[in-house]
Design a protein around this motif. Structure first.
Motif, PDB file in Angstrom:
ATOM      1  N   GLY A  13       0.765  -1.233   0.000  1.00  0.00           N
ATOM      2  CA  GLY A  13       0.000   0.000   0.000  1.00  0.00           C
ATOM      3  C   GLY A  13       0.800   1.288   0.000  1.00  0.00           C
ATOM      4  N   GLY A  14       2.111   1.170   0.101  1.00  0.00           N
ATOM      5  CA  GLY A  14       2.928   2.375   0.076  1.00  0.00           C
ATOM      6  C   GLY A  14       2.936   3.011  -1.307  1.00  0.00           C
ATOM      7  N   GLY A  15       3.488   4.221  -1.375  1.00  0.00           N
ATOM      8  CA  GLY A  15       3.560   4.889  -2.661  1.00  0.00           C
ATOM      9  C   GLY A  15       3.926   6.348  -2.522  1.00  0.00           C
ATOM     10  N   LEU A  16       3.806   7.052  -3.633  1.00  0.00           N
ATOM     11  CA  LEU A  16       4.114   8.484  -3.696  1.00  0.00           C
ATOM     12  C   LEU A  16       2.811   9.268  -3.723  1.00  0.00           C
ATOM     13  CD1 LEU A  16       6.049  10.891  -4.161  1.00  0.00           C
ATOM     14  CD2 LEU A  16       5.905  10.383  -6.608  1.00  0.00           C
ATOM     15  N   VAL A  17       2.642  10.155  -2.753  1.00  0.00           N
ATOM     16  CA  VAL A  17       1.436  10.970  -2.675  1.00  0.00           C
ATOM     17  C   VAL A  17       1.824  12.422  -2.402  1.00  0.00           C
ATOM     18  CG1 VAL A  17      -0.035   9.085  -1.871  1.00  0.00           C
ATOM     19  CG2 VAL A  17       1.161  10.535  -0.209  1.00  0.00           C
ATOM     20  N   GLN A  18       0.868  13.300  -2.552  1.00  0.00           N
ATOM     21  CA  GLN A  18       1.108  14.704  -2.261  1.00  0.00           C
ATOM     22  C   GLN A  18       0.667  15.027  -0.830  1.00  0.00           C
ATOM     23  OE1 GLN A  18      -0.932  16.861  -5.441  1.00  0.00           O
ATOM     24  NE2 GLN A  18       1.040  17.093  -6.499  1.00  0.00           N
ATOM     25  N   ALA A  19       1.247  16.079  -0.304  1.00  0.00           N
ATOM     26  CA  ALA A  19       0.868  16.518   1.034  1.00  0.00           C
ATOM     27  C   ALA A  19      -0.639  16.770   1.087  1.00  0.00           C
ATOM     28  CB  ALA A  19       1.628  17.785   1.399  1.00  0.00           C
ATOM     29  N   GLY A  20      -1.268  16.285   2.152  1.00  0.00           N
ATOM     30  CA  GLY A  20      -2.701  16.419   2.307  1.00  0.00           C
ATOM     31  C   GLY A  20      -3.493  15.224   1.828  1.00  0.00           C
ATOM     32  N   ASP A  21      -2.846  14.351   1.069  1.00  0.00           N
ATOM     33  CA  ASP A  21      -3.514  13.155   0.558  1.00  0.00           C
ATOM     34  C   ASP A  21      -3.628  12.091   1.639  1.00  0.00           C
ATOM     35  OD1 ASP A  21      -2.239  13.136  -2.894  1.00  0.00           O
ATOM     36  OD2 ASP A  21      -3.806  14.316  -1.891  1.00  0.00           O
TER      37      ASP A  21
END
Length: 121
Positions: free
Chosen positions: A8-16
């Motif tokens: 479930g890990g990954g790259l997201v933006q702040a606030g996501d």
């Protein structure tokens, strides 16, 4: 012997938001999530008792993260909301043979391989 596999890990933006999952191969009691950022020690994030009746959180994630478990699926989850840049780390699932809600690494007997969470601005 218990094996733990995170996903479930990954790259997201702040606030996501992001949801981590951890599947266990055997019976577990208390389970927890830890994280380790580059150059830093592994730190406690959250833990949950076998019956899910009690949980504990690090101050840095209280109100944003939620730990849960599904014993039928032998899985534990970490729902992460309002992600911040400082949440970037490798997140590890951990399982204990004991009771209580340990918040340090010696309190856990089994560890997963970790899943990377990267929060960008």
């Amino acid at each position: 012997q218990v094996q733990l596999v995170e996903s479930g890990g990954g790259l997201v933006q702040a606030g996501d938001s992001l949801r981590l999952s951890c599947a266990a191969s055997g019976r577990t009691f208390t389970m927890g999530w830890f994280r380790q950022a580059p150059g830093k020690e592994r730190e406690f994030v959250a833990s949950i008792t076998a019956s899910a009746s009690s949980t504990a959180y690090a101050d840095s994630v209280k109100g944003r993260f939620a730990i849960s478990r599904d014993n039928g699926k032998k899985s534990v989850y970490l729902q992460m909301n309002s992600l911040k840049l400082e949440d970037t780390a490798v997140y590890y699932c951990a399982a204990s043979n004991g009771m209580g809600l340990p918040t340090t690494t010696p309190g856990y007997d089994y560890w997963g391989q970790g899943t990377q969470v990267t929060v960008s601005s």
